[in-house]
Design a protein around this motif. Structure first.
Motif, PDB file in Angstrom:
ATOM      1  N   GLY A  16     -41.566  57.813  85.372  1.00 41.90           N
ATOM      2  CA  GLY A  16     -41.014  57.685  86.717  1.00 41.90           C
ATOM      3  C   GLY A  16     -39.969  56.593  86.816  1.00 41.90           C
ATOM      4  N   GLU A  17     -40.163  55.498  86.039  1.00 42.39           N
ATOM      5  CA  GLU A  17     -39.239  54.377  86.187  1.00 42.39           C
ATOM      6  C   GLU A  17     -39.165  53.445  84.979  1.00 42.39           C
ATOM      7  OE1 GLU A  17     -40.667  52.188  89.596  1.00 42.39           O
ATOM      8  OE2 GLU A  17     -42.396  51.410  88.522  1.00 42.39           O
ATOM      9  N   HIS A  18     -40.113  53.513  84.052  1.00 41.22           N
ATOM     10  CA  HIS A  18     -40.072  52.577  82.926  1.00 41.22           C
ATOM     11  C   HIS A  18     -39.136  53.035  81.810  1.00 41.22           C
ATOM     12  CE1 HIS A  18     -44.252  50.756  84.042  1.00 41.22           C
ATOM     13  NE2 HIS A  18     -43.316  50.501  84.926  1.00 41.22           N
ATOM     14  N   GLY A  19     -38.857  54.308  81.793  1.00 48.19           N
ATOM     15  CA  GLY A  19     -37.963  54.832  80.770  1.00 48.19           C
ATOM     16  C   GLY A  19     -38.707  55.294  79.538  1.00 48.19           C
ATOM     17  N   VAL A  20     -37.936  55.820  78.606  1.00 45.86           N
ATOM     18  CA  VAL A  20     -38.492  56.503  77.448  1.00 45.86           C
ATOM     19  C   VAL A  20     -38.622  55.553  76.259  1.00 45.86           C
ATOM     20  CG1 VAL A  20     -38.005  58.332  75.768  1.00 45.86           C
ATOM     21  CG2 VAL A  20     -37.709  58.750  78.233  1.00 45.86           C
ATOM     22  N   GLY A  21     -37.604  54.736  76.035  1.00 44.32           N
ATOM     23  CA  GLY A  21     -37.638  53.805  74.909  1.00 44.32           C
ATOM     24  C   GLY A  21     -38.017  54.541  73.647  1.00 44.32           C
ATOM     25  N   THR A  22     -39.069  54.024  72.979  1.00 34.44           N
ATOM     26  CA  THR A  22     -39.622  54.790  71.859  1.00 34.44           C
ATOM     27  C   THR A  22     -41.008  55.337  72.212  1.00 34.44           C
ATOM     28  OG1 THR A  22     -40.584  52.772  70.910  1.00 34.44           O
ATOM     29  CG2 THR A  22     -38.402  53.414  70.121  1.00 34.44           C
ATOM     30  N   LEU A  23     -41.679  54.666  73.158  1.00 31.67           N
ATOM     31  CA  LEU A  23     -43.072  55.035  73.448  1.00 31.67           C
ATOM     32  C   LEU A  23     -43.207  56.433  74.036  1.00 31.67           C
ATOM     33  CD1 LEU A  23     -44.881  51.915  74.975  1.00 31.67           C
ATOM     34  CD2 LEU A  23     -45.187  52.950  72.718  1.00 31.67           C
ATOM     35  N   GLY A  33     -37.515  35.224  69.486  1.00 35.93           N
ATOM     36  CA  GLY A  33     -37.640  35.592  70.903  1.00 35.93           C
ATOM     37  C   GLY A  33     -36.917  36.877  71.276  1.00 35.93           C
ATOM     38  N   TYR A  34     -36.261  37.491  70.309  1.00 33.65           N
ATOM     39  CA  TYR A  34     -35.439  38.676  70.612  1.00 33.65           C
ATOM     40  C   TYR A  34     -35.942  39.936  69.914  1.00 33.65           C
ATOM     41  CZ  TYR A  34     -32.140  35.097  72.193  1.00 33.65           C
ATOM     42  OH  TYR A  34     -31.547  34.047  72.842  1.00 33.65           O
ATOM     43  N   LEU A  35     -37.186  39.889  69.447  1.00 32.41           N
ATOM     44  CA  LEU A  35     -37.656  41.005  68.626  1.00 32.41           C
ATOM     45  C   LEU A  35     -38.084  42.227  69.431  1.00 32.41           C
ATOM     46  CD1 LEU A  35     -39.690  39.153  65.852  1.00 32.41           C
ATOM     47  CD2 LEU A  35     -37.323  39.996  65.786  1.00 32.41           C
ATOM     48  N   HIS A  36     -38.695  41.974  70.564  1.00 34.05           N
ATOM     49  CA  HIS A  36     -39.238  43.140  71.287  1.00 34.05           C
ATOM     50  C   HIS A  36     -39.346  42.860  72.772  1.00 34.05           C
ATOM     51  CE1 HIS A  36     -43.082  41.059  71.666  1.00 34.05           C
ATOM     52  NE2 HIS A  36     -42.965  40.727  70.386  1.00 34.05           N
ATOM     53  N   ASP A  37     -39.490  43.946  73.534  1.00 32.96           N
ATOM     54  CA  ASP A  37     -39.749  43.819  74.969  1.00 32.96           C
ATOM     55  C   ASP A  37     -41.266  43.827  75.179  1.00 32.96           C
ATOM     56  OD1 ASP A  37     -40.586  46.489  74.927  1.00 32.96           O
ATOM     57  OD2 ASP A  37     -38.765  47.259  75.867  1.00 32.96           O
ATOM     58  N   GLU A  38     -41.699  44.141  76.416  1.00 29.51           N
ATOM     59  CA  GLU A  38     -43.141  44.092  76.699  1.00 29.51           C
ATOM     60  C   GLU A  38     -43.843  45.428  76.501  1.00 29.51           C
ATOM     61  OE1 GLU A  38     -43.848  42.102  80.415  1.00 29.51           O
ATOM     62  OE2 GLU A  38     -42.572  40.413  79.847  1.00 29.51           O
ATOM     63  N   GLY A  39     -43.160  46.356  75.872  1.00 30.74           N
ATOM     64  CA  GLY A  39     -43.788  47.660  75.610  1.00 30.74           C
ATOM     65  C   GLY A  39     -44.781  47.516  74.467  1.00 30.74           C
TER      66      GLY A  39
END
Lengths: 464, 464
Positions: free
Chosen positions: A417-424, A30-36
């Motif tokens: 605008g608001e989701h951030g950069v992350g890796t995507l 359950g800790y592998l990834h977010d919803e990106g």
């Protein structure tokens, strides 16, 4: 024989109270990834669920000593992959540090742990007649820690600003494992550098946030809602530009297109009309005459841009139904297949042009692009939807994603605008930042995270 | 034979167009210090008046090569010594880079050079029906570059925020002499670290700002003013706490004491009454009914706290006279002798306690302390006035200054609400910052200014 990974986790476990560290494969799932969608992720070495700042500091020190990447995680509702596990990392989940520690009604602030859910904080402060404005659509699930990490926005950002505007003070664990407080609870303060504002939005790459003091406002009056039905996205975009010109301050100005309305209605059977190709939902929470004036102005702008209906309603139920449709659009679309979420922000006057360009891009790449938008901010969320398992469509979706970024940058906009950069959005950000600015970003990163352990590889693109 | 100093200046001169570099002793006199009474200053090696960003970059590179401190300077109206010359430094004065380059009325921003005077910017954008809110009392003289360096506040901060809330984008020269842009002009943006917010308020220690894009708002409606006359400072402080509790958003809430009113009246003969020991000036710029409601609330709070008169006025002339008295208080008091200006900010509910403590401190040290305050923010400006030439009084004033800082910190406040740290508040800031936070400050300073040339020794106290 234990592997090197399990050895590592064992020395970490020894430094924490029992029950904090998870290493069993099944419990890590359950800790592998977010919803990106489609953001890369790896297998963590361990997940830690600390119960105090001291425990977080212990984990950071262990990571610094062993050179282990540390990924801080709230509810995992992020959309850019910033909370995804890195191969061999430690994930620090704040699920057990989820208390509202103090509400100071006279000074209008609340002191909270990072794991508190946004809506839970709202509910608690509402008992004091107070309000925490930032309201990402994920507010029923997302945490204040995650909101701080991404500088989350939301529906009311157009009038009330974003998370950074509400963070007064932080307690953090630094990249070297020290605990400190930053900022001030006073209304104003210029003592020292604005490290609070720097850390908000840095996606866990500069410090690990362990406590947040947020500014509150008095609860606003019930809003008046104005809904406009448009034949085309571009007409709705023109209405947005007209509202911007009008000088009024709507408390929300949201766009939802037909694809989204249909997906929500198919799921929730709310009886939403899908006759219009785009709906704009404007709101004003100004009091009395001013509220009536602003509602009338919204209706005028909608009509001038060609809305077939511009209905003004102070009826809360009716207005909440449309608003709920906006909130549910993302999960409703996710039911249809993998959703690649865009998050560009463009100058308000450019909204119609960029929406038109997005339609061209969808046609050119033969992908379905649904649109929701914090339109009043110029913050567009084209949602690129593909059939589950269709790899060719995925490749086309990626091409469309990149072209939307290019269109936003060409219009003077930004990649997020608001989701951030992350890796995507790393590639997009590399296009946006001048080389000398990127060098400053890396200098700051190295200054605050000298061991390079805090969510490495996220938020800022590598130096060329 | 030229001295080493003049040799240095000559090699700098050779890299710039003629007329940019001043070295003659007489011409340097106006560039030695700001208005921070008793802040230390030294003799600059040269003053440069650049006319372009390229020229600024040339100066930074020369300073980096020669290890020369660089002090950026606006109008020199600062109150903490941050723009004071450092012995052997180069002062970069932005007096020739003072143009409003572009006003974008549709997107509501203006692009300006750092040397533009705050009031000149306001006047220019007012022609478009727009408003640049931050309004330090120095607005007729101070520059946007200086306002950015100090994150200047002002009267309307209580409702509209401070300079940092209005800076969208910066062009800067980095500590290594590179030119880059930071930030975005869109309404929202989370692409990359918030380096704009970091540099605003950093007093020229992290970068040299060469261009600023500021966010504008529509011009607000004419305000209603509510004036309350109080027998004591502490009663006025209680009124401030009541206003904070009431939940209304005044557009100003300013305190002026009898000493200030008298000094202004002696100077300008405005016919101000000096019967009251303290006057509170509240304003609301809400429209219609809401404005009337807020004005009535202000009057109620003033009366509840014991105001003998709480006069509500929509008459602009009458209201402007009181407001002008507030603006003129500082220069009026300066006419009486050296003024040591305090700038602590405390929780709003603590305003009465801290005002009472300031009266005790004045009595204990036998110094005159006049008070003005952005009271609605809890931002107090006790002004410690001594007779010209009275060295013993100066020493007592310094002791009082330090005790006021201690009182503010004990009340949960900060050493500077808006004037900045410069050199005058370095000791106070050392008390306020935890050691680990100070270490982060130095890490950031070193990251952005690796040669240590940008206004060294200002804004952050040395490591212990």
């Amino acid at each position: 024989m234990p592997t090197s990974e399990t050895t590592g986790a064992a020395t970490l476990e020894a430094r924490l109270p029992a029950g904090r560290v998870l290493t069993a494969q099944a419990s890590l799932a359950g800790y592998l990834h977010d919803e990106g969608e489609w953001a890369v992720y790896g297998d963590p070495r361990a997940v830690v669920r600390p119960e105090s700042t001291q425990e977080v500091a212990e984990v950071v020190r262990w990571c610094a000593e062993t050179g282990t990447p540390l990924v801080a995680r709230g509810a995992g509702t992020g959309l850019s992959g910033a909370a995804n596990a890195i191969e061999g990392c430690v994930v620090v989940s704040f699920e057990r540090m989820n208390a509202v520690l103090e509400v100071n009604a006279a000074e209008r602030w609340a002191r909270v742990q990072p794991g508190v859910v946004n809506d839970d904080l709202r509910a608690q402060v509402a008992q004091h007649g107070l309000w925490y404005p930032p309201d990402p659509a994920s507010s029923p699930w997302s945490t204040i820690g995650g909101n701080v990490a991404t500088n989350a926005g939301g529906m009311c950002g157009v009038k009330y600003g974003v998370t950074r505007d509400y963070v007064l003070e932080l307690e953090v664990v630094t990249g070297t494992g020290e605990i400190t407080r930053l900022g001030t609870r006073t209304a104003k303060g210029v003592a020292g550098y604005n490290l609070v504002g720097l850390i908000v939005g840095s996606e866990g790459t500069l410090a690990v946030v362990t406590e947040v003091v947020v500014r509150l406002r008095p609860l606003p009056p019930a809003p008046i809602t104005v809904a406009g039905m448009f034949d085309s996205l571009v007409d709705a975009g023109r209405a947005v530009a007209l509202v911007a010109e009008s000088g009024i301050s709507p408390s929300a100005l949201e766009l939802v297109d037909r694809h989204c309305l249909k997906a929500v209605d198919d799921w929730k059977h709310m009886g939403l009309s899908t006759d219009a190709n785009a709906v704009l939902i404007g709101r004003t929470d100004a009091r009395g005459e001013q509220g009536e004036f602003e509602a009338a102005e919204l209706a005028r702008c909608f009509e001038e841009a060609g809305a077939s209906v511009a209905a003004v309603s102070a009826d809360e139920q009716e207005s909440e139904a449309l608003y709920a449709a906006r909130r549910l659009a993302y999960p409703a679309l996710e039911r249809l297949g993998p959703v690649l979420t865009e998050d560009v922000c463009v100058p308000r006057a450019k909204v119609p042009d960029v929406l038109a360009r997005i339609e061209q891009i969808a046609a050119a790449h033969d992908v379905l692009i649904a649109n929701i938008a914090h339109a009043g901010d110029g913050n567009l969320h084209p949602l690129i939807i593909t059939e589950p398992g269709d790899e060719a469509a995925k490749a086309r979706a990626h091409a469309a994603f990149t072209e939307i970024i290019d269109a936003a940058l060409a219009a003077g906009g930004t990649v997020s605008g608001e989701h951030g950069v992350g890796t995507l959005k790393l590639d997009g950000l590399a296009k946006e930042l001048p080389p000398a600015s990127l060098a400053l970003h890396h200098a700051v990163k190295h200054a605050l995270d000298p061991h390079g352990i805090l969510n490495p590889g996220r938020a800022i693109p590598p130096l060329p």
